[in-house]
Design a protein around this motif. Structure first.
Motif, PDB file in Angstrom:
ATOM      1  N   GLU A 292      38.294  51.478  40.468  1.00  0.00           N
ATOM      2  CA  GLU A 292      37.944  50.133  40.001  1.00  0.00           C
ATOM      3  C   GLU A 292      37.097  49.413  41.041  1.00  0.00           C
ATOM      4  O   GLU A 292      37.208  49.678  42.241  1.00  0.00           O
ATOM      5  CB  GLU A 292      39.210  49.316  39.756  1.00  0.00           C
ATOM      6  N   SER A 293      36.300  48.464  40.556  1.00  0.00           N
ATOM      7  CA  SER A 293      35.569  47.585  41.459  1.00  0.00           C
ATOM      8  C   SER A 293      35.213  46.302  40.736  1.00  0.00           C
ATOM      9  O   SER A 293      35.270  46.249  39.496  1.00  0.00           O
ATOM     10  CB  SER A 293      34.307  48.267  41.985  1.00  0.00           C
ATOM     11  N   GLY A 294      34.865  45.269  41.502  1.00  0.00           N
ATOM     12  CA  GLY A 294      34.300  44.066  40.916  1.00  0.00           C
ATOM     13  C   GLY A 294      35.149  42.817  40.971  1.00  0.00           C
ATOM     14  O   GLY A 294      34.693  41.767  40.532  1.00  0.00           O
ATOM     15  N   GLY A 295      36.344  42.884  41.488  1.00  0.00           N
ATOM     16  CA  GLY A 295      37.158  41.672  41.567  1.00  0.00           C
ATOM     17  C   GLY A 295      36.643  40.727  42.640  1.00  0.00           C
ATOM     18  O   GLY A 295      35.701  41.031  43.367  1.00  0.00           O
ATOM     19  N   GLY A 296      37.258  39.548  42.716  1.00  0.00           N
ATOM     20  CA  GLY A 296      36.869  38.588  43.734  1.00  0.00           C
ATOM     21  C   GLY A 296      37.267  37.178  43.383  1.00  0.00           C
ATOM     22  O   GLY A 296      38.054  36.945  42.456  1.00  0.00           O
ATOM     23  N   LEU A 297      36.699  36.245  44.135  1.00  0.00           N
ATOM     24  CA  LEU A 297      36.961  34.815  43.949  1.00  0.00           C
ATOM     25  C   LEU A 297      35.770  34.185  43.235  1.00  0.00           C
ATOM     26  O   LEU A 297      34.611  34.403  43.621  1.00  0.00           O
ATOM     27  CB  LEU A 297      37.179  34.145  45.305  1.00  0.00           C
ATOM     28  N   VAL A 298      36.055  33.398  42.208  1.00  0.00           N
ATOM     29  CA  VAL A 298      34.993  32.753  41.445  1.00  0.00           C
ATOM     30  C   VAL A 298      35.459  31.367  41.043  1.00  0.00           C
ATOM     31  O   VAL A 298      36.664  31.135  40.864  1.00  0.00           O
ATOM     32  CB  VAL A 298      34.604  33.603  40.222  1.00  0.00           C
TER      33      VAL A 298
ATOM     34  N   SER B 122      31.458  33.761  36.293  1.00  0.00           N
ATOM     35  CA  SER B 122      31.488  35.092  35.679  1.00  0.00           C
ATOM     36  C   SER B 122      31.764  36.166  36.714  1.00  0.00           C
ATOM     37  O   SER B 122      31.415  36.019  37.890  1.00  0.00           O
ATOM     38  CB  SER B 122      30.151  35.392  34.994  1.00  0.00           C
ATOM     39  N   LEU B 123      32.397  37.227  36.265  1.00  0.00           N
ATOM     40  CA  LEU B 123      32.613  38.429  37.059  1.00  0.00           C
ATOM     41  C   LEU B 123      32.528  39.623  36.135  1.00  0.00           C
ATOM     42  O   LEU B 123      32.841  39.515  34.936  1.00  0.00           O
ATOM     43  CB  LEU B 123      33.988  38.428  37.731  1.00  0.00           C
ATOM     44  N   THR B 124      32.142  40.769  36.697  1.00  0.00           N
ATOM     45  CA  THR B 124      32.160  42.020  35.937  1.00  0.00           C
ATOM     46  C   THR B 124      33.004  43.033  36.691  1.00  0.00           C
ATOM     47  O   THR B 124      32.764  43.303  37.866  1.00  0.00           O
ATOM     48  CB  THR B 124      30.752  42.578  35.735  1.00  0.00           C
ATOM     49  N   LEU B 125      34.004  43.572  36.008  1.00  0.00           N
ATOM     50  CA  LEU B 125      34.840  44.646  36.546  1.00  0.00           C
ATOM     51  C   LEU B 125      34.338  45.973  36.002  1.00  0.00           C
ATOM     52  O   LEU B 125      33.891  46.057  34.858  1.00  0.00           O
ATOM     53  CB  LEU B 125      36.295  44.458  36.147  1.00  0.00           C
ATOM     54  N   SER B 126      34.418  47.013  36.830  1.00  0.00           N
ATOM     55  CA  SER B 126      34.083  48.352  36.365  1.00  0.00           C
ATOM     56  C   SER B 126      35.188  49.328  36.731  1.00  0.00           C
ATOM     57  O   SER B 126      35.919  49.106  37.702  1.00  0.00           O
ATOM     58  CB  SER B 126      32.754  48.824  36.943  1.00  0.00           C
ATOM     59  N   CYS B 127      35.286  50.390  35.960  1.00  0.00           N
ATOM     60  CA  CYS B 127      36.310  51.408  36.184  1.00  0.00           C
ATOM     61  C   CYS B 127      35.756  52.746  35.733  1.00  0.00           C
ATOM     62  O   CYS B 127      35.280  52.869  34.606  1.00  0.00           O
ATOM     63  CB  CYS B 127      37.573  51.064  35.407  1.00  0.00           C
ATOM     64  N   THR B 128      35.844  53.742  36.600  1.00  0.00           N
ATOM     65  CA  THR B 128      35.387  55.097  36.285  1.00  0.00           C
ATOM     66  C   THR B 128      36.541  56.065  36.407  1.00  0.00           C
ATOM     67  O   THR B 128      37.260  56.061  37.411  1.00  0.00           O
ATOM     68  CB  THR B 128      34.248  55.511  37.223  1.00  0.00           C
ATOM     69  N   ALA B 129      36.707  56.888  35.396  1.00  0.00           N
ATOM     70  CA  ALA B 129      37.728  57.927  35.393  1.00  0.00           C
ATOM     71  C   ALA B 129      37.130  59.217  35.935  1.00  0.00           C
ATOM     72  O   ALA B 129      36.077  59.661  35.486  1.00  0.00           O
ATOM     73  CB  ALA B 129      38.254  58.141  33.980  1.00  0.00           C
ATOM     74  N   ARG B 130      37.830  59.812  36.908  1.00  0.00           N
ATOM     75  CA  ARG B 130      37.354  61.049  37.535  1.00  0.00           C
ATOM     76  C   ARG B 130      38.487  62.051  37.592  1.00  0.00           C
ATOM     77  O   ARG B 130      39.649  61.675  37.677  1.00  0.00           O
ATOM     78  CB  ARG B 130      36.855  60.760  38.961  1.00  0.00           C
TER      79      ARG B 130
ATOM     80  N   GLN C 224      42.002  42.261  42.400  1.00  0.00           N
ATOM     81  CA  GLN C 224      42.377  40.855  42.299  1.00  0.00           C
ATOM     82  C   GLN C 224      41.212  40.022  41.774  1.00  0.00           C
ATOM     83  O   GLN C 224      40.086  40.124  42.277  1.00  0.00           O
ATOM     84  CB  GLN C 224      42.809  40.309  43.663  1.00  0.00           C
ATOM     85  N   VAL C 225      41.501  39.203  40.784  1.00  0.00           N
ATOM     86  CA  VAL C 225      40.553  38.194  40.291  1.00  0.00           C
ATOM     87  C   VAL C 225      41.199  36.832  40.501  1.00  0.00           C
ATOM     88  O   VAL C 225      42.302  36.581  40.003  1.00  0.00           O
ATOM     89  CB  VAL C 225      40.222  38.413  38.810  1.00  0.00           C
ATOM     90  N   THR C 226      40.522  35.975  41.243  1.00  0.00           N
ATOM     91  CA  THR C 226      41.021  34.623  41.513  1.00  0.00           C
ATOM     92  C   THR C 226      39.992  33.612  41.041  1.00  0.00           C
ATOM     93  O   THR C 226      38.821  33.681  41.432  1.00  0.00           O
ATOM     94  CB  THR C 226      41.307  34.412  43.001  1.00  0.00           C
ATOM     95  N   VAL C 227      40.429  32.701  40.174  1.00  0.00           N
ATOM     96  CA  VAL C 227      39.552  31.657  39.647  1.00  0.00           C
ATOM     97  C   VAL C 227      40.049  30.327  40.202  1.00  0.00           C
ATOM     98  O   VAL C 227      41.126  29.853  39.824  1.00  0.00           O
ATOM     99  CB  VAL C 227      39.546  31.642  38.117  1.00  0.00           C
TER     100      VAL C 227
END
Length: 121
Positions: free
Chosen positions: A6-12, A17-25, A116-119
């Motif tokens: 996973e990637s893309g979390g943060g403080l906003v 807006s935020l975009t999260l991504s997830c790749t299955a491997r 983590q996503v923090t708004v």
């Protein structure tokens, strides 16, 4: 083994807006569905959005019209575009994938480590 990266979390700020991504491997024969769940402080993990192999989507009522889930052609990556974020969207977001590792394998749910996503203003 199957890993979800996973990637893309943060403080906003609220309204942002935020975009999260997830790749299955890993060892994957078929991915039946992928999605995002979230968990605010407390025991309950709730569904945010899912997308299946036919690109059918499902959203929690609280995010409809604000969040969009999408996937790539190989169905091993999902993105969650989050617009109009609100403080109540603050949570740890977990990627989920229902995966069969072989033609005779029973599908199994795998989980990412969480982001983590923090708004907050």
């Amino acid at each position: 083994q199957v890993q979800l990266v996973e990637s893309g979390g943060g403080l906003v700020q609220p309204g942002g807006s935020l975009t999260l991504s997830c790749t299955a491997r890993g060892i994957i024969w078929r991915i039946y569905a992928m999605g995002w769940y979230r968990q605010a402080p407390g025991p309950q993990r709730e569904l945010v959005a899912t997308i299946d192999g036919g690109d059918k989507t499902n959203y929690a009522d609280s995010v409809k019209g604000r969040f969009t889930i999408s996937t790539n052609n190989t169905k091993n990556t999902v993105w969650l575009q989050m617009n109009g974020l609100k403080p109540e969207d603050t949570a740890v977001y977990y990627c989920n994938a229902r995966v069969a590792k072989g033609i005779s394998s029973v599908p199994y749910d795998y989980w990412g480590q969480g982001t983590q996503v923090t708004v907050a203003s």
